[in-house]
Design a protein around this motif. Structure first.
Motif, PDB file in Angstrom:
ATOM      1  N   THR A  89      -4.942   0.689  -1.967  1.00 12.79           N
ATOM      2  CA  THR A  89      -4.854   2.148  -1.848  1.00 12.79           C
ATOM      3  C   THR A  89      -3.432   2.572  -1.523  1.00 12.79           C
ATOM      4  N   THR A  90      -2.799   1.867  -0.602  1.00 15.40           N
ATOM      5  CA  THR A  90      -1.417   2.186  -0.241  1.00 15.40           C
ATOM      6  C   THR A  90      -0.485   2.020  -1.431  1.00 15.40           C
ATOM      7  N   LEU A  91      -0.606   0.905  -2.125  1.00 17.56           N
ATOM      8  CA  LEU A  91       0.252   0.644  -3.278  1.00 17.56           C
ATOM      9  C   LEU A  91       0.022   1.687  -4.372  1.00 17.56           C
ATOM     10  N   THR A  92      -1.225   2.020  -4.641  1.00 14.60           N
ATOM     11  CA  THR A  92      -1.535   2.987  -5.694  1.00 14.60           C
ATOM     12  C   THR A  92      -0.963   4.356  -5.367  1.00 14.60           C
ATOM     13  N   LEU A  93      -1.066   4.780  -4.119  1.00 19.10           N
ATOM     14  CA  LEU A  93      -0.531   6.083  -3.736  1.00 19.10           C
ATOM     15  C   LEU A  93       0.994   6.111  -3.824  1.00 19.10           C
ATOM     16  N   LEU A  94       1.635   5.035  -3.413  1.00 11.92           N
ATOM     17  CA  LEU A  94       3.096   5.008  -3.498  1.00 11.92           C
ATOM     18  C   LEU A  94       3.573   4.963  -4.939  1.00 11.92           C
TER      19      LEU A  94
END
Length: 402
Positions: free
Chosen positions: A249-254
């Motif tokens: 989720t963190t990677l996708t948002l960034l």
């Protein structure tokens, strides 16, 4: 490209960062036979229907002789298969028993009652970012939180949590199918033995002196062996998958700053956003351990009785026949009935806990941390092809808000 070549490439670490073009190639033929007699199913409706078909077995005893099952306990472990590796009626009896102290309808407030404790852990982890200009989201955030959560669920003393990190890594690696390489299985077996010995003592303590957690609640109603096997399963289901879900989720948002900007202005976007990540970058990529109990006709192909079957969840989640523009990350997606937590009677037992952790952790992470940029893209990934996720996620940050 043959099925064997495709599967070899999917398992090959060189394609871990982006297996999705391979999944697209796989979907051109919904059901494919591998050279070893296994069948790979990759399209949404076929995967969903098979996962709900009682003719498809998770029971280890139904796997043909010589066909190893990733994650299968070896006889010398002394443990029976966990309920995920059983079929009804054994599966239903064990899952119902375990569910009573874990969640609704018998214990509707147990998991929700963990929110406050998990929020404190999130705050502590983020406070430690103070004064840093870069952090590793995995090591510093997404990895510590789920092991704390599952230890609280089980009732493991806080001082023993560090040992669970090591065991969780080894058990997760044993789920990775690597033809000709038994090192992961051996490492996982040692971890099961060490964890089993620890849990045996803890369960006996809980039996004599009940305390918080489901081990105390289940000790009077389950055999020690079944309870140990269940705890081993929950450690993997409750830890590794959630680490991947938070990190993905963190990677996708960034990688999608426009969506991130919306999310920071509208925290209510969390629910559809997290569900879309579970479709777009599922923490469990495929299920390689089921077996056909009878001849099964699927999309014009007959899977013969006794054949091992691989259900490719991540490929199904991007099937254009089910999801419009499936390679686009879209938190506004409607009717998002993804397979990120599987489906049917083996639907992920830890899904409610994972969702609570995601909804506690992700909004607070992006509320408090002022991110600058990803330091590696793609980041280094774990070796595991089944439980796919970054091993590290280094990011530059510009500070922390209160």
């Amino acid at each position: 490209m043959t099925t064997g070549t495709l599967i070899t490439q999917i398992i090959d670490y060189a394609h871990r960062a982006d297996p999705y073009p391979l999944y697209a190639e796989l979907r051109k033929q919904p059901v494919r036979r591998q050279d070893d007699g296994s069948y790979v199913v990759s399209t949404y409706y076929e995967v969903r229907n098979l996962a709900n078909d009682p003719r498809l077995s998770n029971d280890t005893s139904n796997r043909p002789s010589g066909q190893a099952r990733p994650g299968q306990p070896a006889p010398e472990s002394g443990l029976p298969p966990s309920f995920i590796f059983t079929d009804p009626p054994v599966h239903d009896r064990l899952r119902d028993t375990i569910n009573r102290p874990f969640g609704p309808p018998h214990s509707p407030r147990f998991l929700d009652g963990l929110r406050g404790e998990l929020a404190k852990v999130v705050t502590e982890l983020l406070d430690a970012f103070e004064g840093k200009d870069q952090v590793d989201i995995v090591e510093d955030f997404s990895y510590p939180l789920p092991v704390t959560a599952i230890c609280k669920v089980l009732g493991v003393p806080r001082e023993d949590e560090a040992r669970f990190h090591v065991w969780a890594d080894a058990l997760a690696s044993s789920l990775d199918p690597r033809p000709g390489d038994d090192s992961g299985q051996e490492k996982g077996q040692r971890a099961r033995q060490d964890l089993g010995a620890y849990l045996s003592g803890l369960i006996e303590t809980k039996r004599r002196h009940p305390g918080p957690g489901i081990l105390s609640a289940l000790a009077p109603t389950m055999t020690p062996a079944d309870l140990e096997a269940t705890a081993v399963l929950l450690l993997v289901a409750g830890h590794e998958t959630t680490v991947n879900a938070i990190t993905n989720t963190t990677l996708t948002l960034l990688r999608h700053p426009d969506v991130l900007e919306r999310f920071q202005k509208d925290p209510d976007l969390a629910v559809p956003l997290i569900e879309e990540v579970l479709r777009y970058e599922p923490p469990v990529q495929f299920v390689p351990w089921t077996t056909a109990l009878a001849d099964i006709d699927v999309a014009g192909t007959t899977i013969p009785k006794g054949s091992p079957v691989w259900l490719m969840l991540a490929a199904a989640n991007r099937d254009p026949k089910r999801f419009e523009d499936p390679d686009r990350f879209d938190p506004d997606r409607k009717d998002n009935e993804h397979l990120g937590f599987y489906t049917g009677i083996h639907y992920c037992f830890g899904a409610p806990l994972a969702r609570i952790e995601l909804h506690v952790a992700v909004p607070e992470l992006f509320r408090r941390v002022r991110f600058s940029r990803l330091l590696e893209d793609p980041p280094p990934y774990r070796a595991n092809a089944v439980l796919r996720g970054p091993r590290h996620l280094p990011v530059a940050i510009e500070g922390l808000t209160a």
